[in-house]
Design an enzyme around this catalytic site. Structure first.
Site, PDB file in Angstrom:
ATOM      1  N   ALA A  18      14.335   2.821   4.271  1.00 25.96           N
ATOM      2  CA  ALA A  18      15.145   2.426   3.076  1.00 25.96           C
ATOM      3  C   ALA A  18      15.284   0.982   2.982  1.00 25.96           C
ATOM      4  O   ALA A  18      14.585   0.305   3.747  1.00 25.96           O
ATOM      5  CB  ALA A  18      16.821   2.867   3.564  1.00 25.96           C
ATOM      6  N   GLU A  26      15.747   2.466  12.721  1.00 25.50           N
ATOM      7  CA  GLU A  26      17.343   2.254  12.401  1.00 25.50           C
ATOM      8  C   GLU A  26      18.387   1.890  13.535  1.00 25.50           C
ATOM      9  O   GLU A  26      19.025   0.754  13.319  1.00 25.50           O
ATOM     10  CB  GLU A  26      18.018   3.602  12.006  1.00 25.50           C
ATOM     11  CG  GLU A  26      17.512   4.223  10.410  1.00 25.50           C
ATOM     12  CD  GLU A  26      15.880   4.865  10.930  1.00 25.50           C
ATOM     13  OE1 GLU A  26      15.480   4.505  11.700  1.00 25.50           O
ATOM     14  OE2 GLU A  26      15.734   5.210   9.800  1.00 25.50           O
ATOM     15  N   GLU A  49      11.631   9.926   7.417  1.00 24.36           N
ATOM     16  CA  GLU A  49      12.321  11.211   6.982  1.00 24.36           C
ATOM     17  C   GLU A  49      12.002  12.117   5.689  1.00 24.36           C
ATOM     18  O   GLU A  49      11.904  13.160   5.677  1.00 24.36           O
ATOM     19  CB  GLU A  49      13.868  10.609   6.597  1.00 24.36           C
ATOM     20  CG  GLU A  49      14.565  10.384   7.696  1.00 24.36           C
ATOM     21  CD  GLU A  49      15.947   9.617   7.677  1.00 24.36           C
ATOM     22  OE1 GLU A  49      15.932   8.839   7.008  1.00 24.36           O
ATOM     23  OE2 GLU A  49      17.014  10.111   8.430  1.00 24.36           O
ATOM     24  N   GLY A  85      13.498   5.879   6.572  1.00 19.01           N
ATOM     25  CA  GLY A  85      13.795   6.742   5.550  1.00 19.01           C
ATOM     26  C   GLY A  85      12.231   7.176   5.150  1.00 19.01           C
ATOM     27  O   GLY A  85      11.942   8.243   4.706  1.00 19.01           O
TER      28      GLY A  85
HETATM   29  C1  LIG Z   1       7.828  -2.731   8.452  1.00 23.49           C
HETATM   30  C2  LIG Z   1       7.803  -3.607   9.657  1.00 23.49           C
HETATM   31  C3  LIG Z   1       7.277  -3.111  10.843  1.00 23.49           C
HETATM   32  C4  LIG Z   1       6.703  -4.747   9.096  1.00 23.49           C
HETATM   33  O1  LIG Z   1       6.472  -5.869  10.061  1.00 23.49           O
HETATM   34  P1  LIG Z   1       5.545  -7.120   9.505  1.00 23.49           P
HETATM   35  O2  LIG Z   1       4.580  -6.749   9.040  1.00 23.49           O
HETATM   36  O3  LIG Z   1       5.801  -8.057  10.852  1.00 23.49           O
HETATM   37  O4  LIG Z   1       6.515  -7.763   8.439  1.00 23.49           O
HETATM   38  P2  LIG Z   1       8.071  -8.321   8.364  1.00 23.49           P
HETATM   39  O5  LIG Z   1       8.087  -9.915   8.295  1.00 23.49           O
HETATM   40  O6  LIG Z   1       8.896  -7.827   9.454  1.00 23.49           O
HETATM   41  O7  LIG Z   1       8.490  -7.867   6.956  1.00 23.49           O
HETATM   42  C5  LIG Z   1       7.935  -8.245   5.855  1.00 23.49           C
HETATM   43  C6  LIG Z   1       9.082  -8.432   4.771  1.00 23.49           C
HETATM   44  O8  LIG Z   1       9.607  -7.200   4.487  1.00 23.49           O
HETATM   45  C7  LIG Z   1      10.853  -7.195   4.888  1.00 23.49           C
HETATM   46  N1  LIG Z   1      11.573  -5.730   5.424  1.00 23.49           N
HETATM   47  C8  LIG Z   1      11.009  -5.095   6.173  1.00 23.49           C
HETATM   48  N2  LIG Z   1      11.440  -3.885   6.271  1.00 23.49           N
HETATM   49  C9  LIG Z   1      12.659  -4.046   5.319  1.00 23.49           C
HETATM   50  C10 LIG Z   1      13.400  -3.172   4.989  1.00 23.49           C
HETATM   51  N3  LIG Z   1      13.591  -1.649   5.505  1.00 23.49           N
HETATM   52  N4  LIG Z   1      14.280  -3.385   3.922  1.00 23.49           N
HETATM   53  C11 LIG Z   1      13.982  -4.488   3.332  1.00 23.49           C
HETATM   54  N5  LIG Z   1      13.158  -5.352   3.568  1.00 23.49           N
HETATM   55  C12 LIG Z   1      12.484  -5.200   4.420  1.00 23.49           C
HETATM   56  C13 LIG Z   1      11.174  -8.157   5.790  1.00 23.49           C
HETATM   57  O9  LIG Z   1      12.563  -8.785   5.755  1.00 23.49           O
HETATM   58  C14 LIG Z   1      10.249  -9.289   5.245  1.00 23.49           C
HETATM   59  O10 LIG Z   1      10.584  -9.830   4.096  1.00 23.49           O
HETATM   60  P3  LIG Z   1      11.239 -11.644   4.273  1.00 23.49           P
HETATM   61  O11 LIG Z   1      12.369 -11.234   5.035  1.00 23.49           O
HETATM   62  O12 LIG Z   1      11.341 -11.940   2.849  1.00 23.49           O
HETATM   63  O13 LIG Z   1      10.060 -12.125   4.864  1.00 23.49           O
HETATM   64  C15 LIG Z   1       9.067  -4.276   9.815  1.00 23.49           C
HETATM   65  O14 LIG Z   1       9.378  -5.078   8.870  1.00 23.49           O
HETATM   66  C16 LIG Z   1       9.842  -3.529  10.157  1.00 23.49           C
HETATM   67  O15 LIG Z   1      10.221  -2.923  11.513  1.00 23.49           O
HETATM   68  N6  LIG Z   1      11.090  -3.250   9.490  1.00 23.49           N
HETATM   69  C17 LIG Z   1      12.255  -2.358   9.569  1.00 23.49           C
HETATM   70  C18 LIG Z   1      12.300  -1.184   9.015  1.00 23.49           C
HETATM   71  C19 LIG Z   1      13.400  -0.453   9.302  1.00 23.49           C
HETATM   72  O16 LIG Z   1      14.347  -0.967  10.082  1.00 23.49           O
HETATM   73  N7  LIG Z   1      13.452   0.828   8.608  1.00 23.49           N
HETATM   74  C20 LIG Z   1      14.638   1.523   8.570  1.00 23.49           C
HETATM   75  C21 LIG Z   1      15.517   1.181   7.400  1.00 23.49           C
HETATM   76  S1  LIG Z   1      16.814   2.185   7.529  1.00 23.49           S
HETATM   77  C22 LIG Z   1      16.579   3.482   6.846  1.00 23.49           C
HETATM   78  O17 LIG Z   1      15.444   4.000   6.718  1.00 23.49           O
HETATM   79  C23 LIG Z   1      17.903   4.342   6.462  1.00 23.49           C
HETATM   80  C24 LIG Z   1      17.917   5.699   6.948  1.00 23.49           C
HETATM   81  O18 LIG Z   1      17.295   6.462   7.826  1.00 23.49           O
HETATM   82  C25 LIG Z   1      18.669   6.522   5.998  1.00 23.49           C
HETATM   83  C26 LIG Z   1      19.989   5.752   5.762  1.00 23.49           C
HETATM   84  C27 LIG Z   1      20.609   6.612   4.677  1.00 23.49           C
HETATM   85  C28 LIG Z   1      20.935   5.907   3.554  1.00 23.49           C
HETATM   86  C29 LIG Z   1      22.538   5.917   3.518  1.00 23.49           C
HETATM   87  C30 LIG Z   1      23.108   5.178   2.447  1.00 23.49           C
HETATM   88  C31 LIG Z   1      23.602   4.075   2.545  1.00 23.49           C
HETATM   89  C32 LIG Z   1      25.234   3.802   1.856  1.00 23.49           C
HETATM   90  C33 LIG Z   1      25.755   2.682   1.998  1.00 23.49           C
HETATM   91  C34 LIG Z   1      27.138   2.798   1.902  1.00 23.49           C
HETATM   92  C35 LIG Z   1      27.759   1.461   2.581  1.00 23.49           C
HETATM   93  C36 LIG Z   1      29.185   1.686   2.221  1.00 23.49           C
HETATM   94  C37 LIG Z   1      29.867   0.481   1.726  1.00 23.49           C
HETATM   95  O19 LIG Z   1      29.905  -0.275   2.558  1.00 23.49           O
HETATM   96  O20 LIG Z   1      29.975   0.290   0.398  1.00 23.49           O
END
Ligand SMILES: CC(C)(COP(=O)(O)OP(=O)(O)OC[C@H]1O[C@@H](n2cnc3c(N)ncnc32)[C@H](O)[C@@H]1OP(=O)(O)O)[C@@H](O)C(=O)NCCC(=O)NCCSC(=O)CC(=O)CCCCCCCCCCCCC(=O)O
Ligand SMILES: NC(=O)C1=CN([C@@H]2O[C@H](COP(=O)(O)OP(=O)(O)OC[C@H]3O[C@@H](n4cnc5c(N)ncnc54)[C@H](O)[C@@H]3O)[C@@H](O)[C@H]2O)C=CC1
Length: 477
Positions: A42, A106, A86, A83
């Site tokens: 996500a 996450e 997922e 995600g």
């Molecule tokens: C992917 C990586 C392994 C890549 O690594 P690398 O190549 O070293 O590059 P990076 O420098 O790390 O990243 C490059 C660039 O991309 C940006 N970035 C990376 N991942 C994300 C991301 N997920 N979202 C946004 N941006 C991202 C990173 O910041 C860099 O940009 P820059 O900062 O401008 O330089 C590595 O990046 C990595 O491991 N990423 C993390 C991946 C991660 O954590 N994924 C999980 C995300 S969470 C997810 O998927 C959620 C879920 O499972 C489901 C959630 C359900 C949703 C629920 C709804 C939400 C409701 C909210 C309501 C809130 C209530 C209220 O308060 O109102």
């Protein structure tokens, strides 16, 4: 470009699956990431915005995929994370390039895989593997994922071509047994034992963090409850985490960690065009809470420290505290007794500033009092060699006002550690109006060497930043 599941990506996927299902010509569907990778989750920047809850949400996309009457195959290359994974788990089949990686990171941002990941993965990989992946945020390579039943095929050629061939073989096969929501969890009988073992590990490795425990509870629910009930509970848990201070802080840290190495000043100086100096020795002034903790950070990184404390009793106490902190690290197997002794050997205590004449950097951590700090900086300016950087750990005082007590304001900066300094990862480096790019480069590089997550902050916005970063102080790592 990195692929994340922004609202418009979810919408595109949702509409695409619906269109393919309605099209009589289409007999199977392949989901593949354009470019270098499958989605890595996500969009974290989208959380807490309207876009994160705007339909179709990730679970709705997943249901459309799983309920499709035509086989849906995810073709994974690069990384399928969060995600992204997922979505793959909602597909009926998963194939991946041999060098692909999958994972649920996450927990590292204080959350759990809240689009049914904690309920689906155990049905495919079994509980133990799912707990390990989800509660520790471990990424696994495609071969391991294949061995644990998460992938149906490994590919070493063109992934799209192989996916198309794979699709032709599964067209017409019954899909019910491929829908994870209809399957039972593997090794369910061992759930309590596996939970206890994993919980003990989590408490040791991720002390004080809530998300890993919620991850385990949610995986356990996949056995104890029906699929639908477990999903409902997963939603409740993720919302609790999402609105808690730990996930806010960890998400902030995720971006700070990535932006700090790319620092750039308004004058155009940046990490790319400014050379840091090497800090070989340092002085720390004030052996209270912060000074002692900062000294630990430095000696652990192999930087010899002269610790200056005007109160002799405080100095003695600090030396004992520092030794005790290192003993703690030895007990936790984070260093050997020999390493502890090496650290203590490069720490010297004194009560006078003149011992700092030759150090490359000084970090002042005396009381939060502007006049006292100005007095100390004026003395340091006289005592230290011209190249020494003079830094303050002040939380709230104006760096410019401290710098103006010296004749080297270009070499004055804030190096703001957070308590306890030897645990907290965040370090906020504050530059004043006259701080030179070379000084910024040096303190940023120094922080990196200490293993800190860095933030380069301009004096004027420091107080706003503090408001944002204060949440870090309450995490017990
Ligand atoms: C992917 C990586 C392994 C890549 O690594 P690398 O190549 O070293 O590059 P990076 O420098 O790390 O990243 C490059 C660039 O991309 C940006 N970035 C990376 N991942 C994300 C991301 N997920 N979202 C946004 N941006 C991202 C990173 O910041 C860099 O940009 P820059 O900062 O401008 O330089 C590595 O990046 C990595 O491991 N990423 C993390 C991946 C991660 O954590 N994924 C999980 C995300 S969470 C997810 O998927 C959620 C879920 O499972 C489901 C959630 C359900 C949703 C629920 C709804 C939400 C409701 C909210 C309501 C809130 C209530 C209220 O308060 O109102
Ligand atoms: N305590 C915290 O959580 C945090 C504090 N800070 C900042 O760090 C600085 C230090 O704070 P603490 O460590 O909490 O204070 P503290 O009160 O625990 O320690 C200050 C120490 O400085 C010594 N000292 C005072 N004048 C001195 C001098 N002229 N020469 C040598 N030593 C002298 C005192 O004897 C005392 O031991 C402050 O600027 C504070 O705002 C920053 C982040 C967190």
């Amino acid at each position: 470009m990195l692929k994340v599941l922004h609202h418009h990506v979810r919408e595109g996927l949702f509409e695409g699956i619906k269109r393919a299902n309605a099209d009589e010509q289409v007999r199977a569907i392949v989901i593949i990431g354009e470019g270098k990778t499958f989605p890595c989750g996500a969009d974290i920047r989208e959380f807490h915005t309207h876009a994160s809850v705007k339909e179709p949400v990730l679970t709705a996309v997943g249901h459309t995929i799983e309920n499709s009457g035509k086989p849906v195959i995810s073709a994974i290359h690069g990384t399928a994370l969060g995600g992204g994974l997922e979505i793959a788990l909602c597909c009926h089949y998963r194939i991946a390039s041999e060098n692909a990686r999958i994972g649920f990171p996450e927990v590292l941002i204080g959350l759990l895989p809240g689009a049914e990941g904690t309920v689906r993965l155990p049905r495919l990989s079994g509980l133990a593997f799912a707990m390990d992946m989800i509660a520790f945020g471990k990424q696994v390579n495609a071969k391991d994922a294949f061995r644990h039943g998460i992938l149906d095929k490994l590919c070493n050629g063109n992934i799209l071509e192989e996916a198309k061939q794979f699709a032709t073989k599964v067209i017409g096969q019954p899909l019910d047994s491929r829908r994870l929501s209809r399957l039972d969890v593997k090794d369910a009988a061992n759930v309590d034992l596996l939970f206890e073992v994993a919980l003990a590990q989590v408490k040791r490795k991720s002390r004080g963090q809530i998300a890993p425990i919620y991850c385990l509870k949610s995986v356990r629910n996949s056995v104890r409850m029906s699929f639908d009930k477990a999903v409902e509970e997963e939603q409740r848990l993720i919302m609790e985490l999402m609105t808690g201070y730990q996930s806010t802080a960890l998400q902030y840290s995720f971006f700070a960690d990535r932006s700090a190495p790319k620092w750039r000043l308004p004058c155009g100086a940046s990490v790319h065009n400014t050379k840091p100096s090497r800090i070989e020795t340092a002085g720390v002034i004030g052996a209270g809470t912060m000074g002692s903790g900062i000294a630990v950070c430095l000696i652990r990184a192999g930087v010899p420290v002269i610790l200056v404390e005007k109160n002799k009793k405080m100095l003695e106490k600090a030396m004992k505290t520092i030794s005790g902190i290192l003993d703690g690290s030895v007990k936790l197997n984070r260093m050997t007794s020999e390493q502890k002794e090496q650290c203590l050997a490069i720490l010297k205590g004194t009560s006078t500033l003149d011992k700092l004449s030759n150090v490359d950097m000084v970090i002042e951590a005396v009381y939060e009092n502007l006049e006292l700090k100005r007095e100390i900086f004026a003395q340091l300016d006289k005592v230290c060699k011209p190249s020494t950087l003079l830094c303050s750990n002040t939380s709230t005082l104006d760096i410019d006002k401290i710098a103006s007590a010296t004749n080297r304001p270009d070499k004055v900066a804030g190096t703001h550690f957070f308590a306890p300094a030897f645990i907290m990862k965040l370090m906020e480096n504050v530059y004043g109006t006259k701080t030179s790019p070379a000084t910024v480069a040096t303190v940023m590089e120094f922080g990196r060497r200490l293993g800190k997550e860095l933030e380069a902050t301009k004096e004027e916005i420091k107080n706003i930043r503090l408001h944002l970063t204060v949440t870090f102080c309450t995490i017990d790592l």
